[in-house]
Design an enzyme around this catalytic site. Structure first.
Site, PDB file in Angstrom:
ATOM      1  N   LYS A  25      -1.425 -36.728   7.320  1.00  0.00           N
ATOM      2  CA  LYS A  25      -0.370 -37.549   7.939  1.00  0.00           C
ATOM      3  C   LYS A  25       0.935 -37.404   7.144  1.00  0.00           C
ATOM      4  CE  LYS A  25      -0.449 -40.049  10.994  1.00  0.00           C
ATOM      5  NZ  LYS A  25      -0.252 -39.850  12.471  1.00  0.00           N
ATOM      6  N   THR A  70       1.320 -43.817   9.098  1.00  0.00           N
ATOM      7  CA  THR A  70       0.506 -44.820   8.410  1.00  0.00           C
ATOM      8  C   THR A  70       1.051 -45.136   7.019  1.00  0.00           C
ATOM      9  OG1 THR A  70      -1.665 -45.081   7.359  1.00  0.00           O
ATOM     10  CG2 THR A  70      -0.966 -42.844   7.778  1.00  0.00           C
ATOM     11  N   ASP A  71       0.707 -46.319   6.517  1.00  0.00           N
ATOM     12  CA  ASP A  71       1.081 -46.671   5.136  1.00  0.00           C
ATOM     13  C   ASP A  71       0.269 -45.874   4.113  1.00  0.00           C
ATOM     14  OD1 ASP A  71      -1.395 -47.915   5.487  1.00  0.00           O
ATOM     15  OD2 ASP A  71      -0.739 -49.903   4.830  1.00  0.00           O
ATOM     16  N   GLU A  72      -0.818 -45.220   4.575  1.00  0.00           N
ATOM     17  CA  GLU A  72      -1.713 -44.540   3.622  1.00  0.00           C
ATOM     18  C   GLU A  72      -1.038 -43.353   2.954  1.00  0.00           C
ATOM     19  OE1 GLU A  72      -5.795 -44.243   4.832  1.00  0.00           O
ATOM     20  OE2 GLU A  72      -5.578 -45.915   6.223  1.00  0.00           O
ATOM     21  N   TYR A 125      -7.178 -37.341   5.215  1.00  0.00           N
ATOM     22  CA  TYR A 125      -6.448 -37.969   6.329  1.00  0.00           C
ATOM     23  C   TYR A 125      -5.006 -38.268   5.928  1.00  0.00           C
ATOM     24  CZ  TYR A 125      -4.666 -41.853   9.167  1.00  0.00           C
ATOM     25  OH  TYR A 125      -3.866 -42.663   9.932  1.00  0.00           O
TER      26      TYR A 125
HETATM   27  P1  NAD Z   1      -7.573 -43.092  17.391  1.00  0.00           P
HETATM   28  O1  NAD Z   1      -8.398 -42.159  16.559  1.00  0.00           O
HETATM   29  O2  NAD Z   1      -8.199 -44.319  17.953  1.00  0.00           O
HETATM   30  O3  NAD Z   1      -6.933 -42.305  18.623  1.00  0.00           O
HETATM   31  C1  NAD Z   1      -6.371 -41.032  18.504  1.00  0.00           C
HETATM   32  C2  NAD Z   1      -6.178 -40.468  19.902  1.00  0.00           C
HETATM   33  O4  NAD Z   1      -5.561 -39.184  19.779  1.00  0.00           O
HETATM   34  C3  NAD Z   1      -7.479 -40.272  20.670  1.00  0.00           C
HETATM   35  O5  NAD Z   1      -7.337 -40.740  21.993  1.00  0.00           O
HETATM   36  C4  NAD Z   1      -7.692 -38.757  20.635  1.00  0.00           C
HETATM   37  O6  NAD Z   1      -8.402 -38.276  21.781  1.00  0.00           O
HETATM   38  C5  NAD Z   1      -6.262 -38.264  20.611  1.00  0.00           C
HETATM   39  N1  NAD Z   1      -6.134 -36.927  20.012  1.00  0.00           N
HETATM   40  C6  NAD Z   1      -6.704 -36.470  18.864  1.00  0.00           C
HETATM   41  N2  NAD Z   1      -6.353 -35.189  18.644  1.00  0.00           N
HETATM   42  C7  NAD Z   1      -5.525 -34.831  19.679  1.00  0.00           C
HETATM   43  C8  NAD Z   1      -4.836 -33.644  20.002  1.00  0.00           C
HETATM   44  N3  NAD Z   1      -4.915 -32.562  19.214  1.00  0.00           N
HETATM   45  N4  NAD Z   1      -4.079 -33.629  21.112  1.00  0.00           N
HETATM   46  C9  NAD Z   1      -3.991 -34.725  21.917  1.00  0.00           C
HETATM   47  N5  NAD Z   1      -4.640 -35.862  21.660  1.00  0.00           N
HETATM   48  C10 NAD Z   1      -5.402 -35.933  20.556  1.00  0.00           C
HETATM   49  O7  NAD Z   1      -6.325 -43.450  16.467  1.00  0.00           O
HETATM   50  P2  NAD Z   1      -5.448 -44.788  16.436  1.00  0.00           P
HETATM   51  O8  NAD Z   1      -6.086 -45.743  15.493  1.00  0.00           O
HETATM   52  O9  NAD Z   1      -5.141 -45.204  17.817  1.00  0.00           O
HETATM   53  O10 NAD Z   1      -4.145 -44.224  15.715  1.00  0.00           O
HETATM   54  C11 NAD Z   1      -3.056 -43.722  16.483  1.00  0.00           C
HETATM   55  C12 NAD Z   1      -1.973 -43.256  15.528  1.00  0.00           C
HETATM   56  O11 NAD Z   1      -1.558 -44.331  14.696  1.00  0.00           O
HETATM   57  C13 NAD Z   1      -2.434 -42.145  14.570  1.00  0.00           C
HETATM   58  O12 NAD Z   1      -1.386 -41.229  14.419  1.00  0.00           O
HETATM   59  C14 NAD Z   1      -2.693 -42.876  13.251  1.00  0.00           C
HETATM   60  O13 NAD Z   1      -2.483 -42.032  12.147  1.00  0.00           O
HETATM   61  C15 NAD Z   1      -1.663 -43.979  13.331  1.00  0.00           C
HETATM   62  N6  NAD Z   1      -1.981 -45.219  12.609  1.00  0.00           N
HETATM   63  C16 NAD Z   1      -3.195 -45.834  12.788  1.00  0.00           C
HETATM   64  C17 NAD Z   1      -3.454 -47.053  12.128  1.00  0.00           C
HETATM   65  C18 NAD Z   1      -4.754 -47.790  12.335  1.00  0.00           C
HETATM   66  O14 NAD Z   1      -4.995 -48.806  11.667  1.00  0.00           O
HETATM   67  N7  NAD Z   1      -5.617 -47.373  13.260  1.00  0.00           N
HETATM   68  C19 NAD Z   1      -2.502 -47.605  11.292  1.00  0.00           C
HETATM   69  C20 NAD Z   1      -1.272 -46.940  11.121  1.00  0.00           C
HETATM   70  C21 NAD Z   1      -1.027 -45.760  11.801  1.00  0.00           C
HETATM   71  P1  TYD Z   2     -11.096 -48.378   7.697  1.00  0.00           P
HETATM   72  O1  TYD Z   2     -11.207 -49.339   8.837  1.00  0.00           O
HETATM   73  O2  TYD Z   2     -11.886 -47.122   7.743  1.00  0.00           O
HETATM   74  O3  TYD Z   2      -9.543 -48.100   7.488  1.00  0.00           O
HETATM   75  P2  TYD Z   2      -8.782 -47.337   6.250  1.00  0.00           P
HETATM   76  O4  TYD Z   2      -9.763 -46.625   5.417  1.00  0.00           O
HETATM   77  O5  TYD Z   2      -7.889 -46.414   6.993  1.00  0.00           O
HETATM   78  O6  TYD Z   2      -8.057 -48.426   5.509  1.00  0.00           O
HETATM   79  O7  TYD Z   2     -11.509 -49.155   6.372  1.00  0.00           O
HETATM   80  C1  TYD Z   2     -10.836 -50.335   5.970  1.00  0.00           C
HETATM   81  C2  TYD Z   2     -11.411 -50.743   4.628  1.00  0.00           C
HETATM   82  O8  TYD Z   2     -12.779 -51.125   4.816  1.00  0.00           O
HETATM   83  C3  TYD Z   2     -11.429 -49.612   3.622  1.00  0.00           C
HETATM   84  O9  TYD Z   2     -11.140 -50.150   2.333  1.00  0.00           O
HETATM   85  C4  TYD Z   2     -12.864 -49.098   3.662  1.00  0.00           C
HETATM   86  C5  TYD Z   2     -13.658 -50.347   4.014  1.00  0.00           C
HETATM   87  N1  TYD Z   2     -14.894 -50.115   4.795  1.00  0.00           N
HETATM   88  C6  TYD Z   2     -16.102 -50.686   4.377  1.00  0.00           C
HETATM   89  O10 TYD Z   2     -16.166 -51.387   3.352  1.00  0.00           O
HETATM   90  N2  TYD Z   2     -17.219 -50.466   5.121  1.00  0.00           N
HETATM   91  C7  TYD Z   2     -17.202 -49.695   6.250  1.00  0.00           C
HETATM   92  O11 TYD Z   2     -18.279 -49.493   6.878  1.00  0.00           O
HETATM   93  C8  TYD Z   2     -15.942 -49.133   6.687  1.00  0.00           C
HETATM   94  C9  TYD Z   2     -15.878 -48.286   7.920  1.00  0.00           C
HETATM   95  C10 TYD Z   2     -14.818 -49.371   5.926  1.00  0.00           C
END
Ligand code: NAD
Ligand code: TYD
Length: 354
Positions: free
Chosen positions: A162, A132-134, A158
């Protein structure tokens, strides 16, 4: 075949579906099925022999070693993680276990598997870590976007977990030569997004007539990318990325949260107007901010564009319209994920904010 971890989650499931729509190479999908994992995301693959699903933990070394020996994947894509910042604030333990220890244990089993491979398969093998960019921390207005050379400054449990996993992946390349690739992507949105994250939460709350909780002043900026564009970037990095390299992935699409919420409301006003004729904007409620809330993320996706020729296919306007429409078309999916555990989380996260 390829091994995908976390392939029942939001991005992982989109990746598996897109992969099998474009290729006949089979997918072994290892997912623990935490609250965020949902086999309904993969329902369209039911009976498809190209998809093998195994419920399990990336940290279960015996299981992973057995799966590798049995299926001999040519690549591993590690999506599995705990992924929600607010949950990491309420309870960081699972984040450390899966994101750090889980990645470490997975890397060790993969290293042993890779070291035993025949020369040709060994040099073609890849371990792609989805991050992630975070990890880069927070920008202020006017700062240049995050490049791959930006210093790591994670601010939440988080992002710290990561960041640790990224460091482990890097070290396994430099120390042991494991051919790794890392992608650091901005905020995704699209189908199958669990409604604890901003965009799906706003859609489902709006339709249910509930408040739309905006943290703080709503002026925090995120860089949004349609999930299928993230999937195409990962496929491209797997295909052509240089082992040991990091690729930032983003949509060149920075927006303050309040603009995102307004856009969702405007689309719902058009596609599913409220019965009283008022706008969904009436439901917006400003609530207590997230502690340590990062102000701004922005990704410089120049490297992946220049070196690998990747570009997003969707604009924010086209992607968000598809997303809102998907939630309108899939009320059963939404109803099923709103289980008792989901309601408990909503209570835990929002009760004290009002
Ligand atoms: P998500 O929370 O929707 O899904 C995570 C999945 O991993 C779930 O299906 C969960 O059951 C599985 N999981 C959790 N712990 C596990 C373990 N110990 N062993 C096996 N499986 C396990 O997350 P997502 O949004 O799909 O993100 C996927 C990846 O992308 C993550 O690594 C996250 O850090 C990264 N990412 C997410 C975003 C975003 O905007 N959602 C952006 C950049 C990077
Ligand atoms: P989120 O979807 O949780 O992603 P991340 O924190 O990983 O960027 O949140 C996106 C942005 O939205 C973040 O600045 C927090 C804000 N946010 C709200 O304002 N209200 C909400 O209920 C949630 C879940 C997030």
């Amino acid at each position: 075949m390829i091994l995908v971890t976390g392939g029942a989650g939001f991005i992982g499931a989109n990746f598996v579906l897109d992969w099998l729509a474009q290729s006949d190479e089979a997918v072994l999908n290892l997912d623990k099925l935490t609250y965020a994992g949902n086999q309904e995301n993969l329902a369209s693959l039911h009976g498809d022999a190209r998809h093998v699903f195994v419920q399990g933990d990336i940290g279960d070394q015996e299981l992973v070693a057995r799966l590798l020996a049995e299926h001999q994947p040519r690549a591993i894509l590690n999506f599995a993680a705990e992924s929600h910042v607010d949950r990491s604030i309420h309870g960081p333990e699972d984040f450390m276990q899966t994101n750090i220890m889980g990645t470490f244990r997975l890397l060790e089993v993969v290293r042993a598997y890779w070291q035993d491979m025949k020369v040709e398969a060994r040099s073609a093998f890849r371990f792609l870590h989805v991050s992630t960019d975070e990890v880069y921390g927070s920008l202020v207005q006017g700062d240049p976007a995050f490049s791959e050379r930006h210093q790591y400054e994670p601010n939440s449990p988080y992002s710290a977990s990561k960041a640790a996993s990224d460091h482990l992946v890097r070290a396994w390349h430099h120390t042991y030569g494991l051919p790794v690739l890392t992608t650091n992507c901005s905020n995704n949105y699209g189908p199958y997004h669990f409604p604890e994250k901003l965009i799906p939460l706003m859609i489902v709350n709006a339709l249910a007539g509930k408040p739309l909780p905006v943290y703080g002043d709503g002026m925090q900026v995120r860089d949004w990318l349609y999930v299928k564009d993230h999937c195409s970037a990962i496929r491209r990095v797997l295909e052509a990325g240089q082992p040991g390299e990091v690729y930032n992935v983003g949509g060149w699409n920075e927006k303050p949260n309040i603009d995102i919420v307004h856009t969702v409301c405007t689309l719902l006003d058009e596609l599913r107007p409220r019965l009283d004729g008022k706008s969904y904007r009436e439901q917006i409620t400003y609530v207590k901010d997230r502690p340590g809330h990062d102000r701004r993320y922005a990704i410089d996706a120049g490297k992946i564009e220049r070196e690998l020729g990747w570009k997003p296919a969707e604009t924010f306007e086209s992607g968000i319209r598809k997303t809102v429409q998907w939630y309108l078309d899939n009320p059963d999916w939404v109803a099923h994920v709103q289980s008792g555990a989901y309601r408990e989380w909503v209570q835990a996260n929002y009760a004290e904010r009002v």
